[in-house]
Write a protein that holds these residues in place. Structure first.
Motif, short mmCIF file in Angstrom:
data_model
loop_
_atom_site.label_atom_id
_atom_site.label_comp_id
_atom_site.label_asym_id
_atom_site.label_seq_id
_atom_site.Cartn_x
_atom_site.Cartn_y
_atom_site.Cartn_z
N SER A 121 0.91 2.26 0.41
CA SER A 121 -0.01 1.48 1.18
C SER A 121 0.38 -0.15 0.84
O SER A 121 0.36 -0.91 1.80
N LEU A 122 0.55 -0.48 -0.43
CA LEU A 122 0.76 -1.88 -0.72
C LEU A 122 2.17 -2.24 -0.37
O LEU A 122 2.18 -3.48 0.27
N GLY A 134 -4.35 -2.01 4.47
CA GLY A 134 -5.18 -2.40 3.21
C GLY A 134 -6.47 -1.34 3.19
O GLY A 134 -6.90 -1.54 2.10
N THR A 159 -5.20 1.61 0.66
CA THR A 159 -5.20 1.16 -0.70
C THR A 159 -6.14 1.81 -1.44
O THR A 159 -6.12 2.51 -2.53
N PRO A 195 -2.25 -5.22 8.19
CA PRO A 195 -3.39 -5.41 7.37
C PRO A 195 -4.21 -3.90 7.45
O PRO A 195 -4.99 -3.92 6.39
N LEU A 245 2.06 -2.52 3.42
CA LEU A 245 1.36 -3.65 3.75
C LEU A 245 2.07 -4.95 3.73
O LEU A 245 1.94 -5.77 4.63
N LEU A 259 2.43 -7.65 -4.49
CA LEU A 259 1.86 -6.30 -4.01
C LEU A 259 2.90 -4.92 -4.53
O LEU A 259 2.59 -4.05 -5.08
#
Length: 123
Positions: A81-82, A94, A97, A91, A85, A36
């Motif tokens: 965001s990744l 996700g 993203t 979650p 996450l 990620l």
């Protein structure tokens, strides 16, 4: 040559953040998070460079101005965001993203339009 200094500075901050995330992915992240972080860092760095190119675009037409900011913001949103996450195991992030991804795609499409314009005053 006119330079959009604010966009160039924001893009440079994005570039530095991308390198930091990539380094953490390579040297400090666990195997589940590494992918990620690496993916986010790669996209963020590519779009930081795109934003710098937009900041230096001759004549700096409106479409290029918008594309630069969308590329920079999209890369940041996508990458962070990744990272969040993976690091926080949330979650719900996700769902954020793809917003960054859409902004990056729109930035490229705006550059297509800007490149096809015959004069900078048309863009």
């Amino acid at each position: 040559m006119a330079v959009n200094r604010n966009l160039a500075a924001f893009a440079a901050i994005n570039g530095a953040t991308a390198v930091a995330l990539g380094a953490f992915a390579a040297h400090g992240a666990g195997p589940q998070i590494k992918t990620l972080l690496t993916t986010g860092a790669q996209y963020q760095l590519a779009h930081a460079l795109l934003a710098v190119a937009c900041a230096l675009w001759p004549g700096y037409p409106r479409l290029v101005h918008i594309a630069g900011w969308l590329a920079s913001a999209g890369g940041l949103i996508f990458s962070l965001s990744l990272a969040l996450l993976g690091l926080l195991s949330l979650p719900a992030l996700g769902m954020v993203t793809p917003i960054g991804g859409v902004l990056m795609i729109v930035a490229w499409l705006l550059l297509v339009l800007a490149a096809l314009r015959t004069t900078s005053s048309d863009a």
